[in-house]
Design a protein around this motif. Structure first.
Motif, PDB file in Angstrom:
ATOM      1  N   ALA A   1       0.829  -0.999  -0.146  1.00 29.44           N
ATOM      2  CA  ALA A   1       0.329   0.018   0.254  1.00 29.44           C
ATOM      3  C   ALA A   1       0.966   1.154  -0.544  1.00 29.44           C
ATOM      4  N   GLU A   2       1.612   1.133   0.913  1.00 28.61           N
ATOM      5  CA  GLU A   2       3.363   2.301   0.995  1.00 28.61           C
ATOM      6  C   GLU A   2       3.962   2.685  -0.633  1.00 28.61           C
ATOM      7  N   ALA A   3       4.198   1.225  -0.948  1.00 33.28           N
ATOM      8  CA  ALA A   3       4.931   2.112  -2.327  1.00 33.28           C
ATOM      9  C   ALA A   3       3.348   1.883  -3.597  1.00 33.28           C
ATOM     10  N   ALA A   4       2.072   1.967  -3.346  1.00 31.52           N
ATOM     11  CA  ALA A   4       0.875   2.333  -4.522  1.00 31.52           C
ATOM     12  C   ALA A   4       1.001   3.552  -4.399  1.00 31.52           C
ATOM     13  N   ALA A   5       0.451   3.779  -3.068  1.00 26.83           N
ATOM     14  CA  ALA A   5       0.477   5.345  -2.548  1.00 26.83           C
ATOM     15  C   ALA A   5       1.011   5.731  -3.187  1.00 26.83           C
ATOM     16  N   GLU A   6       2.417   6.016  -2.966  1.00 29.21           N
ATOM     17  CA  GLU A   6       3.676   6.721  -3.282  1.00 29.21           C
ATOM     18  C   GLU A   6       3.537   6.691  -4.832  1.00 29.21           C
ATOM     19  N   ILE A   7       3.897   5.597  -5.941  1.00 28.85           N
ATOM     20  CA  ILE A   7       3.501   6.030  -7.357  1.00 28.85           C
ATOM     21  C   ILE A   7       2.521   6.695  -7.698  1.00 28.85           C
ATOM     22  N   LYS A   8       1.518   6.486  -6.882  1.00 25.33           N
ATOM     23  CA  LYS A   8       0.158   7.128  -7.484  1.00 25.33           C
ATOM     24  C   LYS A   8       0.195   8.903  -6.922  1.00 25.33           C
ATOM     25  N   GLY A   9       0.777   8.908  -5.944  1.00 30.61           N
ATOM     26  CA  GLY A   9       1.853   9.918  -5.502  1.00 30.61           C
ATOM     27  C   GLY A   9       0.041  10.835  -4.513  1.00 30.61           C
ATOM     28  N   ILE A  10      -0.587  10.603  -3.978  1.00 30.46           N
ATOM     29  CA  ILE A  10      -1.073  10.682  -2.937  1.00 30.46           C
ATOM     30  C   ILE A  10      -0.986   9.943  -1.417  1.00 30.46           C
ATOM     31  N   PRO A  11      -1.382   9.752  -0.529  1.00 34.56           N
ATOM     32  CA  PRO A  11      -1.494  10.340   0.406  1.00 34.56           C
ATOM     33  C   PRO A  11      -1.499   8.187   0.859  1.00 34.56           C
ATOM     34  N   LEU A  12      -0.882   7.842   1.729  1.00 36.67           N
ATOM     35  CA  LEU A  12      -1.221   6.177   1.824  1.00 36.67           C
ATOM     36  C   LEU A  12      -3.314   5.720   2.238  1.00 36.67           C
ATOM     37  N   GLU A  13      -3.641   7.011   3.753  1.00 35.53           N
ATOM     38  CA  GLU A  13      -4.853   6.847   3.558  1.00 35.53           C
ATOM     39  C   GLU A  13      -5.723   6.535   2.869  1.00 35.53           C
ATOM     40  N   ASN A  14      -5.657   7.866   1.678  1.00 37.89           N
ATOM     41  CA  ASN A  14      -6.816   8.201   1.046  1.00 37.89           C
ATOM     42  C   ASN A  14      -6.229   6.143   0.175  1.00 37.89           C
ATOM     43  N   LEU A  15      -4.845   6.424  -0.079  1.00 37.90           N
ATOM     44  CA  LEU A  15      -5.100   4.671  -0.796  1.00 37.90           C
ATOM     45  C   LEU A  15      -5.510   3.446  -0.418  1.00 37.90           C
ATOM     46  N   ALA A  16      -5.563   3.459   0.997  1.00 40.54           N
ATOM     47  CA  ALA A  16      -5.959   2.172   1.301  1.00 40.54           C
ATOM     48  C   ALA A  16      -7.464   2.352   1.569  1.00 40.54           C
ATOM     49  N   HIS A  17      -8.528   3.583   1.545  1.00 39.13           N
ATOM     50  CA  HIS A  17      -9.982   3.811   1.620  1.00 39.13           C
ATOM     51  C   HIS A  17     -10.074   3.259   0.405  1.00 39.13           C
ATOM     52  N   VAL A  18     -10.300   4.136  -0.547  1.00 37.81           N
ATOM     53  CA  VAL A  18      -9.995   3.816  -2.364  1.00 37.81           C
ATOM     54  C   VAL A  18      -9.925   2.156  -1.745  1.00 37.81           C
ATOM     55  N   THR A  19      -8.631   1.435  -1.915  1.00 43.87           N
ATOM     56  CA  THR A  19      -8.271   0.163  -2.205  1.00 43.87           C
ATOM     57  C   THR A  19      -9.385  -0.889  -1.790  1.00 43.87           C
ATOM     58  N   THR A  20      -9.669  -0.374  -0.217  1.00 45.01           N
ATOM     59  CA  THR A  20     -10.543  -0.543   0.631  1.00 45.01           C
ATOM     60  C   THR A  20     -11.976  -0.666  -0.051  1.00 45.01           C
ATOM     61  N   VAL A  21     -12.543   0.192   0.124  1.00 50.92           N
ATOM     62  CA  VAL A  21     -13.463   0.464  -1.075  1.00 50.92           C
ATOM     63  C   VAL A  21     -13.750  -0.607  -2.010  1.00 50.92           C
ATOM     64  N   ASN A  22     -12.859  -0.805  -2.839  1.00 52.24           N
ATOM     65  CA  ASN A  22     -12.546  -1.536  -3.931  1.00 52.24           C
ATOM     66  C   ASN A  22     -12.676  -3.646  -3.576  1.00 52.24           C
ATOM     67  N   ALA A  23     -11.845  -3.356  -2.905  1.00 54.02           N
ATOM     68  CA  ALA A  23     -12.583  -4.829  -2.404  1.00 54.02           C
ATOM     69  C   ALA A  23     -13.320  -5.321  -1.516  1.00 54.02           C
ATOM     70  N   ILE A  24     -14.382  -4.328  -0.843  1.00 54.45           N
ATOM     71  CA  ILE A  24     -15.814  -4.604  -0.712  1.00 54.45           C
ATOM     72  C   ILE A  24     -16.656  -4.403  -2.182  1.00 54.45           C
ATOM     73  N   THR A  25     -16.945  -3.837  -2.866  1.00 51.65           N
ATOM     74  CA  THR A  25     -18.007  -3.690  -4.285  1.00 51.65           C
ATOM     75  C   THR A  25     -17.118  -4.883  -4.696  1.00 51.65           C
ATOM     76  N   LEU A  26     -16.219  -5.290  -4.636  1.00 49.46           N
ATOM     77  CA  LEU A  26     -15.679  -6.592  -5.859  1.00 49.46           C
ATOM     78  C   LEU A  26     -16.452  -7.483  -5.027  1.00 49.46           C
ATOM     79  N   PHE A  27     -15.661  -7.755  -3.730  1.00 47.70           N
ATOM     80  CA  PHE A  27     -16.314  -9.336  -3.404  1.00 47.70           C
ATOM     81  C   PHE A  27     -17.657  -9.400  -2.725  1.00 47.70           C
ATOM     82  N   GLY A  28     -18.046  -8.668  -1.794  1.00 47.91           N
ATOM     83  CA  GLY A  28     -19.872  -8.377  -1.652  1.00 47.91           C
ATOM     84  C   GLY A  28     -19.507  -8.313  -0.672  1.00 47.91           C
ATOM     85  N   ILE A  29     -18.531  -8.388   0.058  1.00 49.34           N
ATOM     86  CA  ILE A  29     -17.541  -8.524   1.614  1.00 49.34           C
ATOM     87  C   ILE A  29     -18.329  -7.504   2.624  1.00 49.34           C
ATOM     88  N   ARG A  30     -18.185  -7.827   3.681  1.00 53.92           N
ATOM     89  CA  ARG A  30     -18.802  -6.117   4.978  1.00 53.92           C
ATOM     90  C   ARG A  30     -17.795  -5.491   5.162  1.00 53.92           C
TER      91      ARG A  30
END
Length: 255
Positions: free
Chosen positions: A226-255
């Motif tokens: 996550a830290e490496a991805a945030a650096e590559i995207k040029g965004i804060p780690l918190e943003n990267l964590a939030h978005v990828t978490t939402v994406n995973a919840i959406t894809l897999f339909g998990i709570r």
């Protein structure tokens, strides 16, 4: 909070300290884990883990390197498991042209059968692709995999291949290799993947991120990804964590 969307905590490499590995993951901010079952041995143990821990989910599928062993009974078994409340996807499935353990024609048949099953039961698919980019895309297109979508696990292809997968309703997931100095292409592709289609993973115990490369990988190290991805995207780690978490919840339909 982070989600490791692809790990193998039921692997024998964790037999001595599985509970400690899971506790370290929680300490590193991992809120949910998707564990992968991919053959007769790992599917039951993956589901068992998901039943034991509220925050662990499981996939069920047949890995291409084991394709030669899959029977009609195995496919029916996978279908029956798709109704389990903790089973969130079919996978990992796909093609592997690196390990010469299953003939290509057998891999293709098993891959197609499982895509059809995913469409039948309405589950997303988790794709394993090693040295088979063109054939993967061709089969996904021909089998109308876009109807269920899924994730290109530990993506290693080009941006052109990534675009074709994005057009078919797939997410693109990255793991430890984006932390390697010489991993130019994965970093370039990650930089171009839209944020709403980006996922992160470990594939533990394999593909350990820097600075632990060469040692056993574990789910808690998804934070390094996550830290490496945030650096590559040029965004804060918190943003990267939030978005990828939402994406995973959406894809897999998990709570």
């Amino acid at each position: 909070m982070l989600i490791d969307t692809h790990t193998h905590l039921n692997a024998r490499q964790f037999d001595e300290d599985r509970q400690e590995v899971i506790e370290r993951a929680i300490q590193n901010g991992i809120s949910r884990i998707v564990n992968v079952g991919f053959n007769r041995e790992t599917i039951p143990s993956s589901i068992q883990l998901a039943e034991q821990y509220e925050f662990i989910y499981s996939t069920v599928g047949w890995h291409p390197t084991d394709a030669v062993d899959m029977t009609e009974e195995d496919l029916a078994w996978i279908e029956s498991l798709c109704s389990h409340p903790k089973v969130v996807a079919i996978g990992e499935i796909g093609l592997d042209y690196y390990w010469d353990t299953s003939p290509k024609d057998v891999q293709h048949r098993v891959f197609r059968e499982q895509i059809r099953l995913a469409r039948k039961v309405g589950k997303p698919i988790v794709i394993h692709n090693r040295d088979a980019h063109q054939d993967i895309v061709k089969i996904l297109q021909e089998e109308k995999a876009s109807e269920v979508g899924g994730v290109m696990h530990c993506f290693s292809g080009s941006w052109e291949t990534a675009k074709q997968c994005l057009d078919m309703n797939f997410y693109i997931s990255f793991g430890g290799p984006i932390t390697y100095k010489n991993a130019k292409q994965p970093k370039e592709v990650l930089a171009q993947v839209p944020m709403d289609r980006l996922l992160i993973e470990t594939d533990a115990p394999y593909l350990t991120p820097h600075p632990f490369r060469g040692k056993r990988n574990e789910t808690g190290y998804v934070r390094l990804v996550a830290e490496a991805a945030a650096e590559i995207k040029g965004i804060p780690l918190e943003n990267l964590a939030h978005v990828t978490t939402v994406n995973a919840i959406t894809l897999f339909g998990i709570r």
